[in-house]
Design a protein around this motif. Structure first.
Motif, mmCIF file in Angstrom:
data_model
loop_
_atom_site.group_PDB
_atom_site.id
_atom_site.type_symbol
_atom_site.label_atom_id
_atom_site.label_comp_id
_atom_site.label_asym_id
_atom_site.label_seq_id
_atom_site.Cartn_x
_atom_site.Cartn_y
_atom_site.Cartn_z
ATOM 1 N N ASN A 56 0.903 -1.166 0.157
ATOM 2 C CA ASN A 56 -0.149 -0.135 -0.072
ATOM 3 C C ASN A 56 0.538 1.287 -0.172
ATOM 4 N N THR A 57 0.444 2.327 -0.302
ATOM 5 C CA THR A 57 0.883 3.257 -0.237
ATOM 6 C C THR A 57 1.288 4.028 1.087
ATOM 7 N N SER A 58 2.347 4.306 1.675
ATOM 8 C CA SER A 58 3.038 4.467 2.592
ATOM 9 C C SER A 58 1.894 4.846 3.734
ATOM 10 N N THR A 59 1.827 4.596 5.348
ATOM 11 C CA THR A 59 0.770 5.181 5.602
ATOM 12 C C THR A 59 -0.704 5.105 5.729
ATOM 13 N N LYS A 60 -0.861 4.447 4.830
ATOM 14 C CA LYS A 60 -2.552 4.347 4.167
ATOM 15 C C LYS A 60 -2.885 2.922 4.830
ATOM 16 N N PRO A 61 -4.199 2.459 5.280
ATOM 17 C CA PRO A 61 -4.367 1.333 5.849
ATOM 18 C C PRO A 61 -4.042 -0.089 4.779
ATOM 19 N N SER A 62 -3.656 -0.673 5.531
ATOM 20 C CA SER A 62 -2.856 -1.959 4.693
ATOM 21 C C SER A 62 -3.986 -2.889 3.635
ATOM 22 N N PRO A 63 -3.315 -3.697 2.425
ATOM 23 C CA PRO A 63 -4.527 -4.001 1.443
ATOM 24 C C PRO A 63 -4.806 -5.510 1.844
ATOM 25 N N THR A 64 -5.900 -6.040 1.748
ATOM 26 C CA THR A 64 -6.678 -6.767 2.672
ATOM 27 C C THR A 64 -7.315 -7.513 0.952
ATOM 28 N N THR A 65 -7.271 -6.652 -0.350
ATOM 29 C CA THR A 65 -7.673 -7.310 -0.897
ATOM 30 C C THR A 65 -6.668 -6.989 -2.309
ATOM 31 N N ALA A 66 -6.348 -8.170 -4.189
ATOM 32 C CA ALA A 66 -5.904 -6.848 -4.838
ATOM 33 C C ALA A 66 -6.145 -5.825 -5.809
ATOM 34 N N GLU A 67 -7.592 -5.652 -5.365
ATOM 35 C CA GLU A 67 -8.091 -4.397 -6.122
ATOM 36 C C GLU A 67 -7.415 -2.996 -4.904
ATOM 37 N N HIS A 68 -7.353 -3.241 -3.723
ATOM 38 C CA HIS A 68 -6.293 -2.281 -2.839
ATOM 39 C C HIS A 68 -5.319 -2.442 -3.296
ATOM 40 N N VAL A 69 -4.657 -3.058 -3.564
ATOM 41 C CA VAL A 69 -3.435 -2.850 -3.732
ATOM 42 C C VAL A 69 -3.078 -2.159 -5.209
ATOM 43 N N TYR A 70 -4.028 -2.323 -6.185
ATOM 44 C CA TYR A 70 -4.525 -1.153 -7.504
ATOM 45 C C TYR A 70 -4.562 -0.621 -7.128
ATOM 46 N N HIS A 71 -5.828 -0.597 -6.518
ATOM 47 C CA HIS A 71 -5.985 1.691 -6.556
ATOM 48 C C HIS A 71 -4.825 1.949 -5.573
ATOM 49 N N ASP A 72 -3.834 1.508 -4.441
ATOM 50 C CA ASP A 72 -2.548 2.222 -4.727
ATOM 51 C C ASP A 72 -1.376 2.570 -5.797
ATOM 52 N N LEU A 73 -1.336 1.173 -5.826
ATOM 53 C CA LEU A 73 -0.089 0.898 -6.893
ATOM 54 C C LEU A 73 0.258 0.932 -8.048
ATOM 55 N N LYS A 74 -1.275 0.902 -8.485
ATOM 56 C CA LYS A 74 -1.273 0.981 -10.527
ATOM 57 C C LYS A 74 -0.682 1.382 -10.765
ATOM 58 N N GLY A 75 0.493 1.416 -11.852
ATOM 59 C CA GLY A 75 1.403 2.156 -12.170
ATOM 60 C C GLY A 75 3.011 2.551 -12.225
ATOM 61 N N LYS A 76 3.240 1.351 -10.349
ATOM 62 C CA LYS A 76 4.260 2.019 -9.462
ATOM 63 C C LYS A 76 5.020 0.254 -10.082
ATOM 64 N N ILE A 77 3.740 -0.334 -9.623
ATOM 65 C CA ILE A 77 4.748 -2.352 -9.986
ATOM 66 C C ILE A 77 4.446 -2.931 -10.915
ATOM 67 N N ALA A 78 5.463 -3.668 -11.087
ATOM 68 C CA ALA A 78 4.747 -4.658 -12.570
ATOM 69 C C ALA A 78 3.684 -5.526 -12.242
#
Length: 330
Positions: free
Chosen positions: A141-163
């Motif tokens: 997740n983006t630092s300081t934000k709530p930790s991700p419990t689904t792949a969708e949470h990850v995509y919301h925070d890090l899309k375009g930043k990770i492979a």
């Protein structure tokens, strides 16, 4: 950069990306982690950059089994062997002394120790086994934000930043692993989780302490989540310790509330998020609640039910206190 979603059969593709120094998020039973080859300093620094994370905050080293961990530690003490036998794979992270030169400072924060974890997730086990080396695993997740419990949470925070992101559905536990420090004389839990100090003490047959502050060496925290504000949505969070205090709050369209079902039933608000029927369920749903209200642009304040009893409440309250920066509603 395009962020690709990987299924189980595409794990070999994710392995190749990690070998090239790319970042790939992966599932665990607790929260989703952000993976990079732990021995590749440039890749590890990319994790800090993607998350916007302070670089003096050490990272957990995620392994496929005890044998892989042995390549990076001075020794596996008897205490660690007992805990590994009982809790691995599972939501327990163990701090041990590392072999000099085996892990970059970007992983250890320059400390002589590192935190090791073997998660209970088949897809991630296969990923690390096929890679043949450990990966770092901070929450994806983006630092300081709530930790991700689904792949969708990850995509919301890090899309375009990770492979890529390996999707294995919602996580089972929903709070990060317990961290126990075995590099000190008396085993000490630095971050509470589903596995309690009492359970660890029972397996070890000795006293286990619970850290109340921020254990640091030369200003560097020994474990993730000890030094900075974490788990926080954009709107301020307030902890409501007494059920009766919910009746004192003025409910409007800018106010969100997350609580157990029996509490929500008595609240006249259109912005409710159920934490479930029990404290166990509340721990599982806390990050989902914080993320839900973070995505609602009209929400200006969030009230969340606090607990002071039950085996799981120390872990729940640890995360909630950090999300609220210690602010309680009275």
């Amino acid at each position: 950069m395009e962020t690709k979603i990987f299924s189980k059969k595409q794990i070999p593709e994710a392995v190749e990306l990690l070998k090239k120094g790319e970042l790939v998020a992966f599932p665990t039973e607790t929260v989703y982690g952000l993976g990079a080859l732990a021995t590749n300093e440039k890749a590890v620094k990319g994790v800090y950059a993607a998350k916007g994370r302070p670089s003096d905050n050490p990272l957990i080293v995620t392994v496929s089994d005890e044998k892989m961990m042995e390549n990076y530690v001075n020794e596996v003490p008897e205490r660690a062997k007992k805990l590994i036998k009982h809790f691995w794979p599972g939501p327990l992270t163990i701090i041990l002394f590392v072999k000099e030169g085996t892990l970059p400072d970007a992983v250890t924060g320059g400390l002589p120790t590192a935190a090791f974890r073997c998660p209970d997730d088949e897809m991630t086990h296969d990923l690390i086994s096929e890679l043949g080396k450990p990966i770092v695993g901070p929450s994806a997740n983006t630092s300081t934000k709530p930790s991700p419990t689904t792949a969708e949470h990850v995509y919301h925070d890090l899309k375009g930043k990770i492979a890529g992101i390996i999707d294995n559905g919602p996580t089972e536990i929903g709070l990060e692993s317990t961290i126990v420090d075995l590099s000190v004389e008396t085993p000490t839990v630095l971050r509470p989780g589903e596995i309690t100090p009492e359970e660890i003490s029972k397996v070890l047959g000795e006293e286990v302490l619970m850290n109340k502050g921020t254990t640091q060496t030369k200003g560097v925290p020994k474990a993730p989540g000890m030094k900075y504000r974490h788990y926080a949505p954009s709107a301020p969070v307030f902890i409501v310790d007494k059920e009766a205090d919910f009746s004192k709050i003025k409910w409007d369209k800018e106010t969100g509330v997350a609580a157990l079902d029996e509490v929500l039933d008595k609240i006249d608000s259109s912005n409710k998020y159920s934490l479930g029927k029990t404290i166990d369920k509340a721990a599982h749903n806390l990050f989902g609640a914080l993320r839900y209200f973070d995505s609602e642009n009209n929400i200006k304040r969030i009230y969340v039910q606090g607990f002071d009893h039950g085996a799981i409440s120390p872990a729940y309250m640890n995360r909630l206190n950090k999300a609220a920066a210690g602010h309680h509603f009275h």
